[in-house]
Scaffold this motif. Structure first.
Motif, PDB file in Angstrom:
ATOM      1  N   HIS A  37       0.870  -1.175   0.000  1.00 46.35           N
ATOM      2  CA  HIS A  37       0.000   0.000   0.000  1.00 46.35           C
ATOM      3  C   HIS A  37       0.906   1.224   0.000  1.00 46.35           C
ATOM      4  N   ILE A  38       0.581   2.202  -0.834  1.00 48.88           N
ATOM      5  CA  ILE A  38       1.298   3.471  -0.803  1.00 48.88           C
ATOM      6  C   ILE A  38       0.288   4.577  -0.521  1.00 48.88           C
ATOM      7  N   PRO A  47       5.143  -2.266   2.007  1.00 44.99           N
ATOM      8  CA  PRO A  47       5.118  -3.593   1.368  1.00 44.99           C
ATOM      9  C   PRO A  47       4.852  -4.669   2.414  1.00 44.99           C
ATOM     10  N   PHE A  48       4.251  -5.771   2.006  1.00 44.92           N
ATOM     11  CA  PHE A  48       3.945  -6.859   2.928  1.00 44.92           C
ATOM     12  C   PHE A  48       3.781  -8.145   2.139  1.00 44.92           C
ATOM     13  N   THR A  68       0.444  -3.136  -6.416  1.00 43.67           N
ATOM     14  CA  THR A  68       0.359  -2.123  -5.368  1.00 43.67           C
ATOM     15  C   THR A  68      -0.994  -1.417  -5.405  1.00 43.67           C
ATOM     16  N   MET A  69      -1.500  -1.121  -4.220  1.00 46.14           N
ATOM     17  CA  MET A  69      -2.708  -0.296  -4.092  1.00 46.14           C
ATOM     18  C   MET A  69      -2.277   1.074  -3.578  1.00 46.14           C
ATOM     19  N   VAL A  70      -2.883   2.122  -4.116  1.00 51.74           N
ATOM     20  CA  VAL A  70      -2.618   3.469  -3.612  1.00 51.74           C
ATOM     21  C   VAL A  70      -3.820   3.899  -2.771  1.00 51.74           C
ATOM     22  N   GLY A 100      -6.479   1.262   3.116  1.00 50.92           N
ATOM     23  CA  GLY A 100      -5.503   0.179   3.234  1.00 50.92           C
ATOM     24  C   GLY A 100      -4.197   0.572   3.891  1.00 50.92           C
ATOM     25  N   VAL A 101      -3.662   1.722   3.540  1.00 48.08           N
ATOM     26  CA  VAL A 101      -2.388   2.141   4.123  1.00 48.08           C
ATOM     27  C   VAL A 101      -2.531   2.362   5.631  1.00 48.08           C
ATOM     28  N   HIS A 102      -3.691   2.821   6.050  1.00 44.16           N
ATOM     29  CA  HIS A 102      -3.915   3.055   7.486  1.00 44.16           C
ATOM     30  C   HIS A 102      -3.974   1.730   8.245  1.00 44.16           C
TER      31      HIS A 102
END
Length: 167
Positions: A37-38, A47-48, A68-70, A100-102
């Motif tokens: 997620h960025i 990254p994971f 990747t998801m932004v 997602g990033v959160h």
């Protein structure tokens, strides 16, 4: 977790997240399996290892994309040129969503910094496409999903539960 309670871990083996997101290639109902997620507008990237992969979803009549998801601040702020850049660049962005990033930031903080959950916590992310903001007439503003989201929702749920119960 504080030093007072001897640093014992909260018993969390995995975190599984399913959501709907905008896709940058494909259409409504297709699947996105992220590897990172960025956070748009920042240098934050997470990254994971996703326990789910595209192969898990093959043979069900849906297109599946990995990458990747932004995470965006809002869909109304999107710029097609920036989305095209993310998609065609080495960022390999397959879709955009809003949380997602959160989630990943909290998971990594809890497992790698605060040590409140095990460092080897498994993560599962899968999204189904609600729209394609790069295609005219296929945005969220162009109408609802109708029943298009039913099949991917049940498929993702099935795969997540099978992994949980088989582990």
């Amino acid at each position: 977790i504080t030093k007072k309670n001897n640093g014992s871990l909260i018993n969390v083996d995995s975190v599984s997240i399913m959501g709907k997101a905008g896709i940058l290639e494909g259409g409504k109902g297709d699947l996105m399996i992220p590897s990172a997620h960025i956070f748009e507008g920042t240098a934050d990237n997470y990254p994971f290892k996703n326990e789910l992969c595209a192969k898990d979803f093959e043979g069900y009549g849906l297109k599946v994309f990995e990458g990747t998801m932004v995470t965006v601040l809002g869909t109304s702020l999107q710029n097609k040129d920036i989305l095209k850049f993310f998609h065609k660049s080495t960022w390999n962005v397959i879709g955009l969503e809003m949380e997602g990033v959160h989630y990943q930031k909290a998971i990594q903080s809890a497992s790698k910094i605060r040590k409140s959950i095990g460092e080897n916590v498994k993560v599962r992310y899968a999204y189904y496409a609600s729209d394609n903001p790069l295609e005219t007439g296929s945005t969220l503003a162009s109408g609802g999903l109708g029943t298009t989201g039913v099949k991917p929702t049940y498929l993702i749920t099935d795969k997540i539960l099978k992994q949980i119960f088989n582990s």
